[in-house]
Design an enzyme around this catalytic site. Sequence first.
Site, mmCIF file in Angstrom:
data_model
loop_
_atom_site.group_PDB
_atom_site.id
_atom_site.type_symbol
_atom_site.label_atom_id
_atom_site.label_comp_id
_atom_site.label_asym_id
_atom_site.label_seq_id
_atom_site.Cartn_x
_atom_site.Cartn_y
_atom_site.Cartn_z
ATOM 1 N N HIS A 160 1.065 -41.687 46.931
ATOM 2 C CA HIS A 160 0.660 -40.395 47.833
ATOM 3 C C HIS A 160 0.493 -39.279 46.999
ATOM 4 C CE1 HIS A 160 2.509 -41.930 51.869
ATOM 5 N NE2 HIS A 160 2.074 -42.990 51.441
ATOM 6 N N GLU B 239 2.311 -36.376 47.065
ATOM 7 C CA GLU B 239 3.537 -35.755 46.396
ATOM 8 C C GLU B 239 4.091 -36.531 45.391
ATOM 9 O OE1 GLU B 239 3.675 -35.328 50.919
ATOM 10 O OE2 GLU B 239 2.630 -36.675 49.471
ATOM 11 N N CYS C 108 6.143 -37.526 54.304
ATOM 12 C CA CYS C 108 6.779 -38.718 55.016
ATOM 13 C C CYS C 108 8.060 -38.929 54.446
ATOM 14 C CB CYS C 108 5.600 -39.754 54.644
ATOM 15 S SG CYS C 108 5.823 -40.421 53.012
ATOM 16 N N CYS D 52 8.121 -39.819 50.482
ATOM 17 C CA CYS D 52 8.014 -38.640 49.636
ATOM 18 C C CYS D 52 9.151 -37.547 49.952
ATOM 19 C CB CYS D 52 6.618 -37.931 50.230
ATOM 20 S SG CYS D 52 5.185 -38.784 49.649
#
Length: 151
Positions: free
Chosen positions: A51, A53, A81, A84
Amino acid sequence: MIENFMKSALAQAEKAAQIGEVPIGAIIVKDSKIIARGYNKREYKKNALYHAEIIAIEKACKKLNSWRLSGCELYVTLEPCPMCMGAIINSRIDKVYFGAYDKKAGSCGSIINLNDYPYNHHPEITGSILQNECSSILSTFFANLRKQKKN
């Protein structure tokens, strides 16, 4: 300043879109300077962990030679999410600014707010930064994807 940093995160999201990834971008700032950038690469790298992040956090840790990102701010185009948000909490990032809310996986209030739990760190969170732009890049991406599937 906040909007300018979010524009930098949006530029990362554009890079994700260009390689067919869900267009989410993130940057990490320390002392008013961008120290790390990331964008989604889950499909490209065939890895659920990639992801925006997580990529930005990894780069910031390398840059600062520390797992502690105290004094850092994260700008991300979509509400983090659970994975993260866990990484944000564990890395001790001070502030999180996000653009669009994520009604399917958001962990800063949309589905759950992980900051409400008694973890040892609670970043300051601000949503809706350039929300229209951040939502638009996602909407356009998915509309184009649906068109491609029809054809």
